[in-house]
Structure formats: C-alpha cells, structure tokens
Motif scaffolding. Sequence first.
Motif, PDB file in Angstrom:
ATOM      1  N   ARG A 111     -50.669  31.046 -23.283  1.00 26.99           N
ATOM      2  CA  ARG A 111     -51.752  30.107 -23.594  1.00 26.99           C
ATOM      3  C   ARG A 111     -52.152  29.329 -22.340  1.00 26.99           C
ATOM      4  NH1 ARG A 111     -52.872  24.741 -23.987  1.00 26.99           N
ATOM      5  NH2 ARG A 111     -50.638  24.385 -24.006  1.00 26.99           N
ATOM      6  N   ASP A 112     -51.310  28.388 -21.895  1.00 28.23           N
ATOM      7  CA  ASP A 112     -51.663  27.601 -20.713  1.00 28.23           C
ATOM      8  C   ASP A 112     -51.749  28.496 -19.466  1.00 28.23           C
ATOM      9  OD1 ASP A 112     -52.451  25.009 -20.599  1.00 28.23           O
ATOM     10  OD2 ASP A 112     -50.485  24.140 -20.212  1.00 28.23           O
ATOM     11  N   HIS A 129     -43.632  18.719 -20.383  1.00 26.37           N
ATOM     12  CA  HIS A 129     -44.671  19.701 -20.077  1.00 26.37           C
ATOM     13  C   HIS A 129     -45.370  19.171 -18.830  1.00 26.37           C
ATOM     14  CE1 HIS A 129     -48.057  22.520 -21.399  1.00 26.37           C
ATOM     15  NE2 HIS A 129     -48.673  21.761 -20.495  1.00 26.37           N
ATOM     16  N   HIS A 147     -47.603  19.593 -15.207  1.00 31.12           N
ATOM     17  CA  HIS A 147     -48.544  20.376 -14.392  1.00 31.12           C
ATOM     18  C   HIS A 147     -48.315  20.044 -12.921  1.00 31.12           C
ATOM     19  CE1 HIS A 147     -51.290  22.568 -17.138  1.00 31.12           C
ATOM     20  NE2 HIS A 147     -50.738  21.768 -18.025  1.00 31.12           N
ATOM     21  N   ASN A 161     -48.809  25.301 -13.936  1.00 35.62           N
ATOM     22  CA  ASN A 161     -47.804  24.594 -14.737  1.00 35.62           C
ATOM     23  C   ASN A 161     -46.463  24.628 -14.010  1.00 35.62           C
ATOM     24  OD1 ASN A 161     -49.913  25.360 -16.672  1.00 35.62           O
ATOM     25  ND2 ASN A 161     -48.472  24.706 -18.240  1.00 35.62           N
TER      26      ASN A 161
HETATM   27 ZN   LIG Z   1     -50.778  22.160 -20.103  1.00 36.88          ZN
END
Ligand SMILES: [Zn+2]
Length: 536
Positions: free
Chosen positions: A12-13, A205, A207, A241
């Motif tokens: 997804r990301d 999470h 980045h 990420n």
């Molecule tokens: Zn993200």
Amino acid sequence: MSSIQLYDTTLRDGSQKEGVSFSGVDKLNIARKLDELGIHFIEGGWPGSNPKDTEFFAKARSLTLTNAQICVFGSTRRPKTKTEEDTNFTTLVDAGVKIATLVGKSSDLQVTQVLETTLEENLNMITDSIKYLKAQGLTVFLDAEHFFDGFKTNPDYSLRCLTVAVEAGASCLVLCDTNGGTLPDEITLAIEAVKKVTAAPLGIHAHNDSGVALANTLAAVNAGVAQVQGTINGYGERCGNANLCSIIPTLKLKMGIDCVTDAQLAKLTEVSHYVSEAANLVPDASSPYVGGSAFSHKGGLHAAAITKWADAYQHIDPTQVGNQQRVVVSELSGRRNIIYKAKERGLDLPLQGKETQQLLEQIKLLESRGFQYDNAEASFDLLVQRAKPDYQSPFELIDFMVVIEKRRRQPTRKSLEEVLAEAMVKVKVGKEVMHTVAEGNGPVNALDQALRKALLQFYPSLAAVKLVDYKVRILEESIGTESQVRVLIESSDGVEEWRTVGSSTNLIEASWLALADSLEYWLLKHGASGNPPAKN
Ligand SMILES: [Zn+2]
C-alpha cells in the motif's frame, strides 16, 4: 526485551513510490515472500481506493500463509455521515480478512484545515468507525495520522484521539510520523506521554523525509512500542518509509529482539531483490545489509585484510541476512551462493566435480552478460538441468526471423498507421523439424505465437501456459558500448507461476530466450521431456 511484531505496508504505502506499480500477480507473490521472511502483518491495500486492491483481496483468500495475516487498509468515516452508509466500510468488511487498519487524524490542525470539520466530530469519526468494524468481528489497528506533528501543536487533543480509539476497541495505536519531520528524541518524549494516558499496545509508522525513519523506529522500539511498520527497501512516497530491510536485522542482530527466526533473516537479501525486480527498479547496491556493495571489498588493503580475518571490515556476518562478502575482483565470488541457491531449489550440487565447475563458470559468464537469476528461478533450474550430461530438451530452437512492418491504413480518426509483426521459427522436436509462421501485434507476441504453433502439435497441454507479465530493463552498466537488455517473463498455467530471464544486446533475442525457457521449464516439469507424444 519483549518481542516486536512486524507490519509491512509495501503493497500500500510502498506502491506510492513514484514509478512503482505492482501488478496483481506481483502483489500476491510479494505477499508470499513477506510471509517467508516472517512478517506478522501484511497490509494488502485499500480496496475502497482502487479496483486492483479489491482484486488482490479476492485472490488473497487462496493464499496459504504460514506466518503472516493479511490486513485491509481504510480511513475513518467521512465527517457528518453514518458509518453504515459509507460504502468504504462495506469494501473493508468484504475484503474477507480479520484485521483492518484504519487511518484517523490525530492532529488538530489537520482536522480543522484539511478535513474541515470540528475536533469533536473527528473524535466521533474515530469512535464510530472502530466500533462498526469491531461489531463486524474485525480486529482494528488505528494508524494515528500526523500524531507527532499534532502532539507538538495540541498534545491534549492528539492524546484524546488515542484514548477514544482505545475506548472504542482499537487493539493497537500506531503513531505515525506522516510527514517524516520528527527527530528521534521527539519520538521518545511523545511516546512517554502516550504511555501515561493508555496502556494499549503501540506501534510506529515513520517516513524518511529527514533521513531518520530508521532512527525514529528504533527510538520508538526503545520507548516500548510493540508493532513496527515499514516497507521493503524503504519504498514509499516522497523519500520513502522506514526500511524493513534495515529494521529487521538491526532489531535481531544488534538489539537482541527475536522478531524473525535465523532462517527467515537469511532470506532478507532475496526478498529485497525480489521486490525491487517486481517494482522494476534497480536494487540499490549501497543499501545497508542487503545491497550488492554492502559487504564488497574492491581489492587493495581491505581485501587483503579480510583474507586474514573475515570480520576485519564488516559489521555482521553477511550470510546472516543472505548476503555475501564479495571481493569485487575475485574469481570465486558467487560460487557458494550458487550452490546455496541450487540447494534451496532442491538440486544438489557437490562443491567439487567437473559438471558443477562448468555450471559455475557458465553462470558467471551469463551473469556478466546481464542474466540475473534472483528473480528467474525457472531459468536457473534449467541451467542446472542442462548441465547434466544426459539432459534431453523437449525442443530445440534452430532459428527465428521477425519482420516488422509499419503499414499505412485507411485514414481513421485515431491512427493512420499500424505496426504488424510476423515471426518465422524453426524448432526441432525429437527428429522432426517444424517450421511455422505467425503474426502478432508486436515482435514478441509474433514469436510467442509462432513457437506455440510449432510446439502445440506435440504438446497440446502447453495451451494452458500464458504469459502474465513481461518486464524489460536496459542495463545501465553497459552504457557506452552496446546496451544489454534484460527481459523477465512471468508465466502461469493457472495453478502456479514461474519466472524466466533472457538477456542480449537485442530486445527480441532477449525476449526469445526468456520465452523459450518458460515453455521448456513447464514441459520438463510436466513430464514432457525425452519422448514427445505422437503427433496427432
Ligand atoms: Zn505512510
């Protein structure tokens, strides 16, 4: 130290990275690889946002995974609506998985400026959405979007977003550094504050916009989070990420956290390369742990030192992550790797022996010409088979010729010209030489058609084999002379998929080699070698 659960969001990301587009087959294959690596949670995608992700969840039902659970991703309900009327929620439930990860805003400015609703309504959105999914029997992780930015401007509100989520039944609060601007000490302070208001399991999470996604993730682990989110190779939008290929070995080898087994860790390099091939991106040679240069020594003093003491210039034993120490000029590089790979494929190669030696020489030669077997295991199997003195190929390619013609058509609104390709192939099966001609919408398609036309007469079951993916890469390392072109083909017979490779200075020849390998591999596997059935 307590154990950590690994949550992968490559599908997804990670697919938000510029230029990356995974096919449906790629996504399923990557999920299998992540499972082999020991990932605990695989985020499959956001079915509400695109049909490809919906298709993934439909197909993922037939995936047999040993370690991982697939999660579906979605957002909290829209402002001023009812959850049950929000079609996104139907798609989340229909995904047929047991875990939903919901992104919800946890920064006051994001709520008022971007969502354009009240702080109170955002809290209701978090509560209602989680309660709805819980009532459908799902486990819910909350991705608290912009948590660290929100914590700077209005910490009480950001913390309130978390506590309402826990009250609504969220099983994990994943704190997101969505814009990637937070520094490790700020991560630590914010998590300490969170722990004062809730005992719920936390996640991180991060980045990489400040280049500290890994450092932030490790700081969060030290501060006590239970779940770590990231992507393979750090793929993700903008600067990416947090990179699981750095996180996993660092947790396990340096921080003593047993998040994967030794055998799973040894697959790390393979999985990293697999995902970069699927993304059609050149693997980053200087990537920590998994890069081709991570343990390479270019002659001179370092190379001399490591012959005396292997660890003289390396921070870990590269085999722990499936990588290898490489002296760039060494004649022996790759040999153990090849034997290891053959073993992994169930093919026993003795270290000594003339045939093995010849095979190793050949692989080295082919790799220098652009062939690459990390993601083309069917071609690798064929190389090993062909090295056996009694090997009999189900068919032999004698010749091919392709004519491409650009024809002027009757004027139409769209295009005045069309490209036609015609291929002639000569193939030997048993004692018989077949000579076929076929047309196609391009040279590779024409070759494929002509080759099948010949082989189908002997092997009708070959009709089940289809090409499902075709990737071309121009190899930069040969710029300046003639460019080498590598073609990777993925084929399927509806039951399993396999990958083959071809390389040449000519695109059509490279495609031809990969194509022929694909059919030969399938025929061998299905017992067609040696005695072709009688022509019917
Ligand atoms: Zn993200």
